[in-house]
Design a protein around this motif. Structure first.
Motif, mmCIF file in Angstrom:
data_model
loop_
_atom_site.group_PDB
_atom_site.id
_atom_site.type_symbol
_atom_site.label_atom_id
_atom_site.label_comp_id
_atom_site.label_asym_id
_atom_site.label_seq_id
_atom_site.Cartn_x
_atom_site.Cartn_y
_atom_site.Cartn_z
ATOM 1 N N ILE A 19 44.257 39.178 39.445
ATOM 2 C CA ILE A 19 45.156 38.523 38.563
ATOM 3 C C ILE A 19 46.351 39.485 37.866
ATOM 4 O O ILE A 19 47.327 38.991 37.483
ATOM 5 C CB ILE A 19 44.533 37.583 37.478
ATOM 6 N N ASP A 31 35.139 36.162 24.756
ATOM 7 C CA ASP A 31 35.645 35.550 25.824
ATOM 8 C C ASP A 31 35.644 33.774 25.436
ATOM 9 O O ASP A 31 36.583 33.134 25.817
ATOM 10 C CB ASP A 31 35.129 35.856 26.999
ATOM 11 N N HIS A 34 50.202 32.190 36.133
ATOM 12 C CA HIS A 34 49.109 32.015 35.931
ATOM 13 C C HIS A 34 49.107 32.245 34.147
ATOM 14 O O HIS A 34 49.803 32.492 33.561
ATOM 15 C CB HIS A 34 48.002 32.575 36.369
ATOM 16 N N GLY A 50 38.616 38.071 44.747
ATOM 17 C CA GLY A 50 39.713 37.218 44.338
ATOM 18 C C GLY A 50 40.042 36.243 45.200
ATOM 19 O O GLY A 50 41.253 35.571 44.892
ATOM 20 N N LEU A 91 38.831 31.598 25.199
ATOM 21 C CA LEU A 91 38.987 30.562 26.492
ATOM 22 C C LEU A 91 39.402 29.217 25.730
ATOM 23 O O LEU A 91 40.207 28.300 26.048
ATOM 24 C CB LEU A 91 37.816 30.389 27.682
ATOM 25 N N GLY A 99 40.930 32.449 43.626
ATOM 26 C CA GLY A 99 41.859 32.489 42.921
ATOM 27 C C GLY A 99 43.410 32.467 43.798
ATOM 28 O O GLY A 99 44.025 31.705 43.458
ATOM 29 N N SER A 128 42.700 32.761 33.679
ATOM 30 C CA SER A 128 41.777 34.017 33.941
ATOM 31 C C SER A 128 41.776 35.182 32.965
ATOM 32 O O SER A 128 42.758 35.186 32.218
ATOM 33 C CB SER A 128 41.982 34.369 35.262
ATOM 34 N N THR A 129 40.770 35.928 32.667
ATOM 35 C CA THR A 129 40.912 37.226 32.009
ATOM 36 C C THR A 129 41.777 38.017 33.024
ATOM 37 O O THR A 129 41.955 37.856 34.136
ATOM 38 C CB THR A 129 39.454 37.723 31.868
ATOM 39 N N ASP A 183 41.836 40.544 34.774
ATOM 40 C CA ASP A 183 41.077 41.669 35.748
ATOM 41 C C ASP A 183 41.243 41.282 37.097
ATOM 42 O O ASP A 183 41.754 40.225 37.383
ATOM 43 C CB ASP A 183 39.637 41.793 35.350
ATOM 44 N N ASN A 243 45.930 29.229 37.836
ATOM 45 C CA ASN A 243 44.767 29.893 37.447
ATOM 46 C C ASN A 243 44.567 30.191 36.032
ATOM 47 O O ASN A 243 45.997 30.705 35.348
ATOM 48 C CB ASN A 243 44.609 31.022 38.169
ATOM 49 N N ARG A 250 46.880 33.719 31.241
ATOM 50 C CA ARG A 250 45.699 34.744 30.701
ATOM 51 C C ARG A 250 45.164 34.532 29.413
ATOM 52 O O ARG A 250 45.954 34.166 28.781
ATOM 53 C CB ARG A 250 46.264 36.236 30.886
#
Length: 109
Positions: free
Chosen positions: A24, A48, A32, A3, A52, A6, A18-19, A21, A16, A34
């Motif tokens: 994050i 996903d 950020h 990570g 996204l 990021g 991000s998913t 995980d 960021n 998610r």
């Protein structure tokens, strides 16, 4: 991956997307964006991809183009959080308290 890309990006004021995980999960949601909280083990790539696209269309682009103040505030919060939470000082302090200190205590008994 650990990570650090990021985290480094956040230190530069990047937001960021991000998913949820890895590192994050330790970050505040104010710092950020998610996506990808739905799981489908037989078609996760499709899920996903759709999430996204929805995230970019409905959250990222509207904020970036329509609310620059919110965008800049999120970027600043990400930078401050990254510099506070993921510094070498914090890492070393954690190692001393959780690893080296207890190990020295066992040796000195």
């Amino acid at each position: 991956a650990c990570g650090t890309s990021g985290m480094s990006a956040a230190m530069s004021g990047a937001i960021n997307v991000s998913t949820p995980d890895g590192w994050i999960l330790e970050s505040s949601e104010e710092c950020h964006i998610r996506f990808g909280v739905n799981y489908n083990f037989t078609g996760q790539d499709r899920v996903d991809n759709n999430e996204l696209k929805e995230c970019i269309d409905n959250r990222v682009l509207p904020m970036y183009h329509g609310n620059k103040d919110a965008w800049h505030n999120m970027a600043l919060k990400a930078k401050i959080e990254a510099e506070t939470l993921w510094s070498a000082t914090r890492m070393l302090d954690g190692y001393v308290k959780r690893v080296y200190g207890p190990a020295l205590n066992k040796v000195n008994r």
